[in-house]
Design a protein around this motif. Structure first.
Motif, PDB file in Angstrom:
ATOM      1  N   GLY A  76      29.761   5.124  -4.062  1.00 38.17           N
ATOM      2  CA  GLY A  76      30.875   5.359  -4.978  1.00 38.17           C
ATOM      3  C   GLY A  76      31.912   6.268  -4.354  1.00 38.17           C
ATOM      4  N   ASP A  77      32.503   7.098  -5.184  1.00 38.05           N
ATOM      5  CA  ASP A  77      33.533   8.033  -4.715  1.00 38.05           C
ATOM      6  C   ASP A  77      32.878   9.324  -4.239  1.00 38.05           C
ATOM      7  N   PHE A  78      33.337   9.820  -3.109  1.00 33.69           N
ATOM      8  CA  PHE A  78      32.812  11.091  -2.611  1.00 33.69           C
ATOM      9  C   PHE A  78      33.824  11.713  -1.661  1.00 33.69           C
ATOM     10  N   TYR A  79      33.634  12.991  -1.396  1.00 30.73           N
ATOM     11  CA  TYR A  79      34.437  13.682  -0.387  1.00 30.73           C
ATOM     12  C   TYR A  79      33.630  13.657   0.898  1.00 30.73           C
ATOM     13  N   GLY A  80      34.129  12.912   1.889  1.00 35.82           N
ATOM     14  CA  GLY A  80      33.417  12.777   3.152  1.00 35.82           C
ATOM     15  C   GLY A  80      33.890  13.800   4.155  1.00 35.82           C
ATOM     16  N   GLU A  81      32.949  14.566   4.673  1.00 36.96           N
ATOM     17  CA  GLU A  81      33.326  15.585   5.644  1.00 36.96           C
ATOM     18  C   GLU A  81      32.304  15.619   6.767  1.00 36.96           C
ATOM     19  N   LEU A  82      32.784  15.583   8.007  1.00 36.52           N
ATOM     20  CA  LEU A  82      31.894  15.703   9.162  1.00 36.52           C
ATOM     21  C   LEU A  82      32.203  16.987   9.927  1.00 36.52           C
ATOM     22  N   SER A  83      33.476  17.145  10.322  1.00 36.22           N
ATOM     23  CA  SER A  83      33.906  18.364  10.981  1.00 36.22           C
ATOM     24  C   SER A  83      35.414  18.463  10.751  1.00 36.22           C
ATOM     25  N   PRO A  84      36.011  19.644  10.929  1.00 37.27           N
ATOM     26  CA  PRO A  84      37.440  19.786  10.628  1.00 37.27           C
ATOM     27  C   PRO A  84      38.345  18.818  11.399  1.00 37.27           C
ATOM     28  N   LEU A  85      38.027  18.539  12.657  1.00 33.31           N
ATOM     29  CA  LEU A  85      38.932  17.691  13.436  1.00 33.31           C
ATOM     30  C   LEU A  85      38.663  16.207  13.241  1.00 33.31           C
ATOM     31  N   THR A  86      37.472  15.834  12.812  1.00 36.75           N
ATOM     32  CA  THR A  86      37.148  14.405  12.732  1.00 36.75           C
ATOM     33  C   THR A  86      37.319  13.829  11.335  1.00 36.75           C
ATOM     34  N   MET A  87      36.748  14.472  10.326  1.00 32.56           N
ATOM     35  CA  MET A  87      36.830  13.871   8.993  1.00 32.56           C
ATOM     36  C   MET A  87      36.739  14.910   7.880  1.00 32.56           C
ATOM     37  N   GLY A  88      37.665  14.770   6.917  1.00 34.63           N
ATOM     38  CA  GLY A  88      37.606  15.527   5.670  1.00 34.63           C
ATOM     39  C   GLY A  88      38.536  14.826   4.710  1.00 34.63           C
ATOM     40  N   SER A  89      37.990  13.873   3.930  1.00 35.52           N
ATOM     41  CA  SER A  89      38.870  13.025   3.140  1.00 35.52           C
ATOM     42  C   SER A  89      38.121  12.444   1.955  1.00 35.52           C
ATOM     43  N   SER A  90      38.865  12.116   0.899  1.00 33.33           N
ATOM     44  CA  SER A  90      38.255  11.427  -0.244  1.00 33.33           C
ATOM     45  C   SER A  90      38.045   9.964   0.123  1.00 33.33           C
ATOM     46  N   LEU A  91      36.839   9.477  -0.088  1.00 34.14           N
ATOM     47  CA  LEU A  91      36.474   8.124   0.317  1.00 34.14           C
ATOM     48  C   LEU A  91      35.772   7.402  -0.828  1.00 34.14           C
ATOM     49  N   GLU A  92      35.621   6.094  -0.628  1.00 35.05           N
ATOM     50  CA  GLU A  92      34.918   5.278  -1.614  1.00 35.05           C
ATOM     51  C   GLU A  92      33.998   4.337  -0.846  1.00 35.05           C
ATOM     52  N   GLY A  93      32.698   4.515  -0.994  1.00 33.47           N
ATOM     53  CA  GLY A  93      31.775   3.658  -0.247  1.00 33.47           C
ATOM     54  C   GLY A  93      30.379   4.208  -0.297  1.00 33.47           C
ATOM     55  N   LEU A  94      29.751   4.302   0.865  1.00 33.94           N
ATOM     56  CA  LEU A  94      28.358   4.723   0.953  1.00 33.94           C
ATOM     57  C   LEU A  94      28.238   5.911   1.891  1.00 33.94           C
ATOM     58  N   THR A  95      27.381   6.818   1.543  1.00 36.39           N
ATOM     59  CA  THR A  95      27.083   7.925   2.430  1.00 36.39           C
ATOM     60  C   THR A  95      25.623   8.312   2.282  1.00 36.39           C
ATOM     61  N   ALA A  96      25.063   8.779   3.371  1.00 36.77           N
ATOM     62  CA  ALA A  96      23.671   9.231   3.356  1.00 36.77           C
ATOM     63  C   ALA A  96      23.563  10.492   4.194  1.00 36.77           C
ATOM     64  N   GLU A  97      22.833  11.464   3.667  1.00 32.46           N
ATOM     65  CA  GLU A  97      22.545  12.683   4.410  1.00 32.46           C
ATOM     66  C   GLU A  97      21.037  12.839   4.458  1.00 32.46           C
ATOM     67  N   VAL A  98      20.514  12.958   5.665  1.00 27.12           N
ATOM     68  CA  VAL A  98      19.066  13.001   5.831  1.00 27.12           C
ATOM     69  C   VAL A  98      18.712  14.180   6.703  1.00 27.12           C
ATOM     70  N   LYS A  99      17.687  14.902   6.303  1.00 26.65           N
ATOM     71  CA  LYS A  99      17.231  16.032   7.109  1.00 26.65           C
ATOM     72  C   LYS A  99      15.740  15.847   7.336  1.00 26.65           C
ATOM     73  N   PRO A 100      15.369  15.160   8.405  1.00 25.42           N
ATOM     74  CA  PRO A 100      13.951  14.862   8.623  1.00 25.42           C
ATOM     75  C   PRO A 100      13.089  16.077   8.928  1.00 25.42           C
ATOM     76  N   ASN A 101      13.699  17.108   9.518  1.00 32.21           N
ATOM     77  CA  ASN A 101      12.939  18.344   9.753  1.00 32.21           C
ATOM     78  C   ASN A 101      13.919  19.508   9.790  1.00 32.21           C
ATOM     79  N   GLU A 102      13.384  20.691  10.073  1.00 31.41           N
ATOM     80  CA  GLU A 102      14.237  21.881   9.976  1.00 31.41           C
ATOM     81  C   GLU A 102      15.230  21.999  11.100  1.00 31.41           C
ATOM     82  N   THR A 103      15.097  21.196  12.140  1.00 31.21           N
ATOM     83  CA  THR A 103      15.992  21.355  13.286  1.00 31.21           C
ATOM     84  C   THR A 103      16.958  20.195  13.450  1.00 31.21           C
ATOM     85  N   LEU A 104      16.937  19.256  12.535  1.00 30.63           N
ATOM     86  CA  LEU A 104      17.806  18.089  12.695  1.00 30.63           C
ATOM     87  C   LEU A 104      18.355  17.665  11.346  1.00 30.63           C
ATOM     88  N   ALA A 105      19.646  17.341  11.303  1.00 29.79           N
ATOM     89  CA  ALA A 105      20.259  16.798  10.087  1.00 29.79           C
ATOM     90  C   ALA A 105      21.210  15.692  10.506  1.00 29.79           C
TER      91      ALA A 105
END
Lengths: 154, 576
Positions: free
Chosen positions: B155-184
């Motif tokens: 749906g609608d979300f604010y997509g952000e990766l880093s200041p220079l690459t992405m910070g914008s309102s988007l419409e689609g799919l996003t997934a955030e996964v943190k398999p362990n404490e040292t990786l996201a």
């Protein structure tokens, strides 16, 4: 009497019984905080316009994040120059989206504003669509980024 | 017989499935979704309970006592506008406008520690200032399944990766996964948010991915260490709206490496290095039309005692372009801020911001150098009066060039102070600001401002009911370089709220702007008044009826520009 489909009944019963079966007995999940994003968005946009309409640089600067992208002080200078070119008079807006992601709130709204030129006094009418991104810092929502047609420029 | 066997097999399979409601994974992950929150397991609820909880709209039971909830609000509004005089100076049209909005939220506890949140916001209006179309519009929607560590959203979300690459309102799919404490990890496949009405552009598709690695988790000297890689591609979908359109077909890719390094004491660092590829119009592309550019941002910070020193170095080549990121191309920047607290009564902030453009490959013909310095001091000068605050500020911004023909050369000097106190439950403030802008190229564009402002705000109790009043008078005096006469603007803002009863309150206000311009035929007066009555109804105070009236009057010395607006708005809101 209508023939009863016994396997069908068995399926239905199994579903009902299974749904009543308890799984692992665990504490209830923590309830997240409820937040009226749209009401918050409404307050923030109105607050920003009110600050701009009675522009005092330090008061306005306090509402802009130090991490403003791409440059906080260039943004303040542009806003200050804009305020001193025309007197803000009227402002109305409608929130389209209020998207919360982590510590950021992206508010998309369409707006109409009027200002009076400081040179001629004639009215300047402008309208547009803007996305203002706010960042939560120590409980305060500060302006982090502006995309689209900024309400602070004429 | 065959049919019976088939049904028995199906029954057995279903039994196996439903008897293990947590058969989604044998492993349970206990990770934080960027916040290190503790994971709590959801109870198992029967289907009937889930349905009952969802349909229970009137109960005050919190989420901790139920499996799910539907909540939201319905707004209906009728507005009558009337305009007289010069109607071209008004956004309003005479007549009635209607607005209906519905906001629905659904929360549901799922398996393990996963929760679902759905949101839908719809609008229907005949007001062209709000929507260009009159049918039911879906303004915002999203469906999110998450636990403290992982998130899946459509749906609608604010997509952000880093200041220079992405910070914008988007419409689609996003997934955030943190398999362990040292990786996201983060994944995005969406399209850029845009107005409902297409305007000379293709649909802009955005794809992005991010990997963050965390180091030195158990270190006693390093409090935070992160290294991140992100990639973003933005591509216009030229298959819409039609092949004959003349829209440009953009393609843009950005790769970057970024990170944070913070020691427990004294020093921290934030950095990002990015490279972009940009093609303004793919349909008319030749290889040489692709441009490649680099950008770098480094922010070291030093904290010792009561002093914080922060420096920002930014380097962005003219060819660098990030459609959904943030960057000022063609810029080298050095920005230093120093904050020092002398005591709890006095602090100072210093700023030096120095940047220039016209780098190699720039399309600009002349270089402009900006050199800005400012000082701000805050005091609580009287130990016997903790409410009395003083703020001083001074700044100087020089815009220079080694090219005398550069029309952007200018200088801006600002200086001012503010005094704030509280007398007998009244908040008072006084401020003065001087600003001198000097345009080195066109002296008639130079101007000088003296601005005075005051604020008074107080809460009273009238007939045992709360009355809040605020008064904000102000004046500014403006002079331009080529005219000794002053433009004098006087303003007066007044607003208040009176709580007539527990469920009934009124808000009111008036704003006057009176301008006396040195130039002939340029004076004007603008008056805005409003009054609002707000009823809260219902045992749970979940219904509002608001009646609001606005009057705006603009009178110009040239009588042909005058106009008057009347607005009457009736709004009903039901929350559930």
């Amino acid at each position: 009497m209508k023939k009863i489909s016994w396997p069908g009944c068995l399926v239905l019963c199994s579903v009902l019984l299974a749904s009543c079966a308890s799984g692992r007995s665990v504490p209830a999940a923590q309830q997240g905080p409820s937040l009226n994003k749209r009401a918050l968005a409404q307050q923030l946009v109105q607050r920003d316009w009110d600050l701009f309409a009675g522009f005092q640089r330090q008061d306005f600067s306090d509402r802009v994040s130090d991490e403003f992208m791409p440059d906080k002080y260039a943004f303040l200078n542009e806003t200050e120059a804009s305020f001193h070119s025309a007197t803000p008079l009227n402002f109305s807006f409608t929130i389209d989206k209020a998207l919360m992601q982590g510590q950021k709130l992206a508010v998309t709204f369409s707006w109409q504003k009027k200002a009076a030129s400081r040179s001629t006094g004639s009215l300047i009418l402008k309208e547009g669509r803007c996305t203002t991104v706010y960042q939560n810092q120590n409980g305060q929502w500060l302006i982090y980024k502006i995309q689209g047609n900024s309400i602070f420029t004429f | 017989m065959k049919k019976t066997i088939y049904q028995l097999v199906l029954f057995s399979v279903l039994c196996c499935f439903f008897s293990t409601p947590y058969a989604f994974s044998a492993e349970v992950y206990y990770f934080g979704n960027g916040g290190g929150e503790k994971s709590e397991q959801n109870k198992s609820y029967p289907l009937s309970q889930r349905f009952k909880d969802l349909m229970d709209l009137s109960s005050d039971r919190p989420m901790s006592e139920r499996s799910g909830r539907i909540s939201g609000s319905v707004l209906t509004q009728a507005e009558y506008d009337k305009v007289s005089g010069n109607k071209s100076k008004s956004f309003l049209d005479k007549g009635w406008d209607y607005l209906t909005e519905m906001d629905l939220n659904m929360q549901e506890k799922l398996w393990s520690d996963y929760n679902m949140e759905g949101q839908l916001m719809m609008r229907k209006t005949d007001n062209p200032r709000i929507e260009p179309r009159r049918d039911v519009r879906i303004k915002e929607y999203s469906l999110k399944v998450s636990n403290p560590d992982n998130l899946f959203l459509a749906g609608d979300f604010y997509g952000e990766l880093s200041p220079l690459t992405m910070g914008s309102s988007l419409e689609g799919l996003t997934a955030e996964v943190k398999p362990n404490e040292t990786l996201a990890m983060k994944y995005i496949a969406a399209r850029q948010d845009g107005p409902d009405e297409a305007a000379s552009t293709f649909q802009r598709n955005v794809f992005g991915t991010k990997f963050d690695t965390f180091w030195f988790k158990d270190s006693e000297t390093v409090s935070n260490s992160r290294l991140g890689f992100q990639a973003v591609t933005v591509q216009d979908d030229s298959s819409d709206p039609d092949r004959t359109s003349s829209f440009t077909d953009l393609r843009n890719s950005v790769l970057s490496v970024d990170g944070d390094l913070a020691f427990v004491r004294y020093f921290s660092l934030n950095y990002e290095l990015a490279r972009s590829m940009y093609l303004a119009d793919e349909d008319s592309a030749t290889v040489k039309d692709q441009s490649y550019g680099n950008a770098l941002r480094v922010t070291p910070q030093l904290k010792f005692g009561k002093t914080t020193v922060r420096h920002l170095y930014g380097y962005t080549q003219p060819q660098f372009y990030a459609d959904v990121g943030s960057a000022s191309p063609d810029k080298v920047q050095h920005q230093t801020t120093v904050d020092h607290r002398f005591s709890k009564r006095a602090s100072v902030s210093l700023l030096h911001n120095y940047y220039w453009d016209h780098l190699t490959g720039s399309s600009r013909t002349k270089r402009t150098i900006n050199d800005e310095k400012s000082v701000t001091m805050n005091f609580l000068p009287l130990a016997s009066r903790e409410t009395f605050r003083v703020r001083l500020n001074t700044g100087y911004n020089l815009r220079n060039s080694d090219d005398v023909a550069n029309t952007l050369e200018s200088s801006t000097f600002t200086s001012g102070f503010g005094l704030y106190d509280r007398f007998k439950e009244t908040d008072v403030g006084f401020s003065y600001q001087y600003r001198a802008f000097s345009n080195r190229h066109d002296k008639s564009a130079s101007d000088y401002f003296n601005r005075l402002g005051m604020t008074f705000a107080r809460e009273y109790y009238v007939v045992a009911r709360r009355l809040y009043l605020s008064l904000n008078p102000g004046m500014d005096f403006r002079r331009i370089k080529t005219d000794d006469n002053y433009d004098v603007n006087a303003s007066l803002g007044f607003s208040g709220q009176y709580d007539i009863s527990k469920n009934f309150l009124t808000r009111f206000g008036h704003n006057l702007m009176d301008s006396n311009n040195a130039k002939a035929n340029a004076d004007y007066t603008n008056n805005r008044s409003f009054m609002e009555l707000d009823w809260t109804l219902g045992k749970d105070r979940d219904r509002h009826i608001v009646l609001r009236g606005d009057i705006n009057r603009y009178m110009h010395e040239d009588g042909t520009l005058n106009y008057k607006e009347h607005q009457l708005i009736l709004k009903c809101v039901i929350n559930f």
